[in-house]
Every structure is written in structure tokens, then in C-alpha cells.
Design a protein around this motif. Structure first.
Motif, PDB file in Angstrom:
ATOM      1  N   PRO A  31      -0.802   3.782   3.575  1.00  9.59           N
ATOM      2  CA  PRO A  31      -1.347   2.669   4.370  1.00  9.59           C
ATOM      3  C   PRO A  31      -2.850   2.837   4.632  1.00  9.59           C
ATOM      4  CG  PRO A  31       0.639   3.568   5.387  1.00  9.59           C
ATOM      5  CD  PRO A  31       0.260   4.500   4.286  1.00  9.59           C
ATOM      6  N   ARG A  32      -3.520   1.697   4.772  1.00  9.80           N
ATOM      7  CA  ARG A  32      -4.957   1.736   5.051  1.00  9.80           C
ATOM      8  C   ARG A  32      -5.243   2.494   6.336  1.00  9.80           C
ATOM      9  NH1 ARG A  32      -7.193  -4.150   3.400  1.00  9.80           N
ATOM     10  NH2 ARG A  32      -5.010  -4.610   3.755  1.00  9.80           N
ATOM     11  N   SER A  33      -4.312   2.387   7.327  1.00 11.19           N
ATOM     12  CA  SER A  33      -4.492   3.078   8.602  1.00 11.19           C
ATOM     13  C   SER A  33      -4.493   4.598   8.417  1.00 11.19           C
ATOM     14  CB  SER A  33      -3.379   2.669   9.566  1.00 11.19           C
ATOM     15  OG  SER A  33      -2.113   2.979   8.996  1.00 11.19           O
ATOM     16  N   ARG A  34      -3.981   5.069   7.294  1.00 10.94           N
ATOM     17  CA  ARG A  34      -3.973   6.505   7.033  1.00 10.94           C
ATOM     18  C   ARG A  34      -4.906   6.857   5.890  1.00 10.94           C
ATOM     19  NH1 ARG A  34       2.167   8.457   6.995  1.00 10.94           N
ATOM     20  NH2 ARG A  34       1.093  10.226   6.055  1.00 10.94           N
ATOM     21  N   GLY A  35      -5.863   6.002   5.686  1.00 11.99           N
ATOM     22  CA  GLY A  35      -6.904   6.310   4.703  1.00 11.99           C
ATOM     23  C   GLY A  35      -6.586   5.856   3.284  1.00 11.99           C
ATOM     24  N   HIS A  53       0.859  -1.187   0.000  1.00 11.16           N
ATOM     25  CA  HIS A  53       0.000   0.000   0.000  1.00 11.16           C
ATOM     26  C   HIS A  53       0.895   1.237   0.000  1.00 11.16           C
ATOM     27  CE1 HIS A  53      -3.324  -2.533   1.467  1.00 11.16           C
ATOM     28  NE2 HIS A  53      -4.119  -1.556   1.062  1.00 11.16           N
ATOM     29  N   ASN A  71       5.044   0.286   8.014  1.00 12.91           N
ATOM     30  CA  ASN A  71       3.615   0.477   7.771  1.00 12.91           C
ATOM     31  C   ASN A  71       3.185   1.936   7.781  1.00 12.91           C
ATOM     32  OD1 ASN A  71       2.609  -1.942   7.121  1.00 12.91           O
ATOM     33  ND2 ASN A  71       2.139  -2.565   9.227  1.00 12.91           N
ATOM     34  N   LYS A  72       3.934   2.747   8.565  1.00 14.53           N
ATOM     35  CA  LYS A  72       3.547   4.152   8.699  1.00 14.53           C
ATOM     36  C   LYS A  72       4.066   4.993   7.540  1.00 14.53           C
ATOM     37  CE  LYS A  72       3.248   3.939  13.684  1.00 14.53           C
ATOM     38  NZ  LYS A  72       4.013   4.043  14.913  1.00 14.53           N
ATOM     39  N   ASP A 102      -8.107   0.776  -1.249  1.00 14.46           N
ATOM     40  CA  ASP A 102      -7.823  -0.510  -1.888  1.00 14.46           C
ATOM     41  C   ASP A 102      -8.041  -0.370  -3.385  1.00 14.46           C
ATOM     42  OD1 ASP A 102      -7.010  -2.246   0.173  1.00 14.46           O
ATOM     43  OD2 ASP A 102      -9.069  -2.309   0.925  1.00 14.46           O
TER      44      ASP A 102
END
Ligand SMILES: [Zn+2]
Length: 355
Positions: free
Chosen positions: A319-323, A316, A344-345, A326
């Protein structure tokens, strides 16, 4: 060598999806650049495991046999819609197998058995097959069957430990659940020379501890493959010695994991089902394959591909954690090394960087 180990390897539904994709070129590219490189890592770990348990260098007599090997003319290979792939051990291709003989009197150069990891749309399974026994003389075939008759009490525990079971064809005059000895006697009588051992099917996703289990079980069955090789070399089998080494190794392992009393639950035994009719339905390639294809099966950061030993990953960008979405635009192809370097960050689009 890179940092590749079983912990970096996963087989999942996107791999299953591949075998349903109608695009033959995408299938072939994905097998070549993504699936087979991962299966090769599994095989390398298995060879190391065999070395650890038995002190045997499997590649002294065997080669790593890969299907498809993509050595034929590329155009022809691209027309094939591969429905399964394997990476396995097979005897080296040399005239060095005096234990067996061919009908036509020529020396045996290619041994007709493979001990392999297979991947298809259902998952990963292990197989020892000599279903390709063609061209050998009757004595050679009978030697293999007699090995199973004479050593039934040693091979059966190996079957039990490894989860490998003989694939038994239906024979009219063989009572259901007859002892294996009867089965092999009957095969001798009817000249049915194939002798096909199938392991468990491990359904997707397969990773981590399960992959370790697959590798261990493969190694547990190695003494049977080794016996075939010894017979092919015209040497006495060394089944007893190998079983003793396996027992000692298992005992040490058991001592080390004494506190872990939970035994793995055996999966359904892998009698491999025929390809289901409904699976003929063709599907869109999973996101992973679309990303790899767009990035031309290379790491966008360093440019490595399967030719350089890279295991490709989909990353990604945001990352998905930051919006991060997909969506195809939010993915990039990274190799195992660059993927570890990017946390990941981190939302770096590595395509902007020159490797
Ligand atoms: Zn890279």
C-alpha cells in the motif's frame, strides 16, 4: 451472483485515456474485460430500478444490447479503434413486432431503437435513439412522431425529470426555440424520421451517488421507451399508467429524503460535442490497462475474468501508506471478490498464492 453493486463501480480518467490509446487490441481487451462488465452492472441496477418503480420486467420484451458485442471474427474486431461503447435495452430479436411494418413486406425482427448508457472519452451519458430507422415503412415512422405530437404534455415532464432532451437537427424553416410540437410536425412534413434523445453527460470520474442519479434518470425516461415497445407490439401505449407509478414512487422517495433539501445541480446538457481535434493525440495506456494486460485480464488470486462475471480492480501490492510505489511492479489485478478480501494494510502479493 457476486456482490456487485453500484458502490463497486467507478468510471474515471483511466477509462477516458483508453479511447486515446493507439493500441487497438488493448482498447478492445479493455472494453471487453473491464469497461463493458462495469456498464453491465449499471444496466442491471437500472433494470432493477425499473422493476421497483413500474413493476415491469424490462427483459420480457427487451434484451440487453451491447456494443461492441465481440461476436464477429476476433481479428476483424481488433482492427477497430472503438471511440464509444454502449450497454442498453433493445427489443428482442424475434418476429414479434406486428405494430411496425417493413417496406419490403417482411416482418420486423429488429427494432431500430436503443435505450442505452454510453461511455466515451468524455464520460457517461444516456441516450434513447432511433437514428437507425432504416427499412421501416412510412406509417411506422409516422407512428413514432405522432406519439410525440399527441403526448407532448406527458413526454415533456419526463424529459424534465430525466434530463433527456431531443437532439434537434438544424432545420431552415424552423424558428429557433420553436415548440417541440412544431419540430415534430416539421419532421413529418420533411420525412425526417430520426428521433434522438440525449441525456446529460456526466464527466469523469463518475461513481457513487452520481451513478445512482444516472440510473434513476434512465428509469424516469423508461415510459417513453416502453411506449415505443408497446407500439411495436401493436398494443395501446400505457404511458398514463407508468407516469402515475413514477409519480407515486417519486413522492415516496421524496418523503423518505425529506431532510435532504439540497437538490442536485444539473450538469451542462449533453449535446455531444464532436471529437475534438486535439484529442487525436495518442497517449500511453494508463497504468490500469498496463497492469490488466500484463496479468492477461484475470484476477491473479483466483483466476476469474469477465467471462466469470468478475469486475477487475487494480491493487497496490504494498500500500502507498507503507511506501508502496506507483509502479507497474507494485500493482496486481484482483477481482471484486478478492479485492474486498484484501484490506488496505495487507501487503500480500496474491500472485504467490494458488487460487
Ligand atoms: Zn479473484
Amino acid at each position: 451472483m457476486s456482490v456487485q453493486a453500484l458502490s463497486d463501480i467507478t468510471f474515471d480518467e483511466q477509462d477516458a485515456n483508453l479511447f486515446l490509446v493507439d493500441d487497438a487490441q488493448l482498447r478492445a481487451d479493455a472494453l471487453k474485460h473491464s469497461v463493458l462488465p462495469r456498464l453491465r452492472v449499471v444496466m442491471n441496477v437500472a433494470i432493477a430500478c425499473i422493476r421497483e418503480i413500474y413493476g415491469i420486467e424490462a427483459l420480457e420484451d427487451s434484451i440487453v444490447s451491447v456494443y461492441p458485442n465481440f461476436r464477429q471474427k476476433r481479428d476483424r474486431e481488433l482492427l477497430i479503434k472503438y471511440e464509444s461503447v454502449f450497454v442498453g435495452l433493445g427489443g428482442q430479436r424475434k418476429a414479434k413486432w406486428p405494430g411496425f411494418a417493413r417496406k419490403d413486406g417482411k416482418p420486423v425482427q429488429i427494432l431500430p431503437f436503443r435505450f442505452a448508457f454510453v461511455l466515451d472519452q468524455y464520460g457517461v451519458f444516456t441516450v434513447l435513439e432511433n437514428a437507425w430507422l432504416k427499412g421501416l415503412d412510412t406509417r411506422s415512422f409516422e407512428m413514432l412522431l405522432r406519439f410525440h405530437i399527441d403526448n407532448e404534455h406527458k413526454v415533456n415532464p419526463l424529459c424534465f425529470a430525466s434530463g433527456m432532451a431531443p437532439g434537434i437537427p438544424y432545420l431552415e424553416d424552423l424558428p429557433l426555440l420553436a415548440p417541440l410540437r412544431d419540430e415534430y410536425q416539421l419532421r413529418l412534413k420533411h420525412k425526417l424520421y430520426d428521433n434522438h434523445f440525449l441525456g446529460h453527460t456526466y464527466h469523469f470520474p463518475v461513481s457513487g451517488d452520481t451513478l445512482e442519479q444516472i440510473v434513476n434518470r434512465f428509469a424516469y425516461f423508461f415510459p417513453v421507451y416502453d411506449s415505443y415497445i408497446q407500439m411495436a407490439k401493436g398494443l395501446p401505449i400505457r404511458l398514463d399508467a407508468l407516469v402515475a407509478k413514477l409519480s407515486a414512487w417519486l413522492e415516496r422517495e421524496l418523503e423518505e429524503t425529506e431532510e435532504q433539501t439540497e437538490l442536485p445541480v444539473p450538469e451542462t446538457l449533453g449535446v455531444h460535442a464532436a471529437r475534438a481535434a486535439e484529442s487525436k493525440v495518442r497517449v500511453m495506456p494508463a497504468m490500469r490497462w498496463q497492469v490488466f494486460q500484463r496479468d492477461q485480464w484475470r484476477c491473479v488470486a483466483c483466476g476469474r475474468s469477465s467471462h466469470d462475471g468478475a469486475i477487475l480492480h487494480v491493487d497496490h501490492i504494498i500500500p502507498r501508506s507503507r511506501g508502496g510505489l506507483d509502479a507497474l511492479e507494485n500493482y496486481q489485478t484482483l477481482c471484486d471478490i478478492c479485492n474486498i478480501g484484501k484490506s488496505n494494510k495487507d501487503a500480500t502479493d496474491l500472485r504467490n498464492r494458488k487460487g
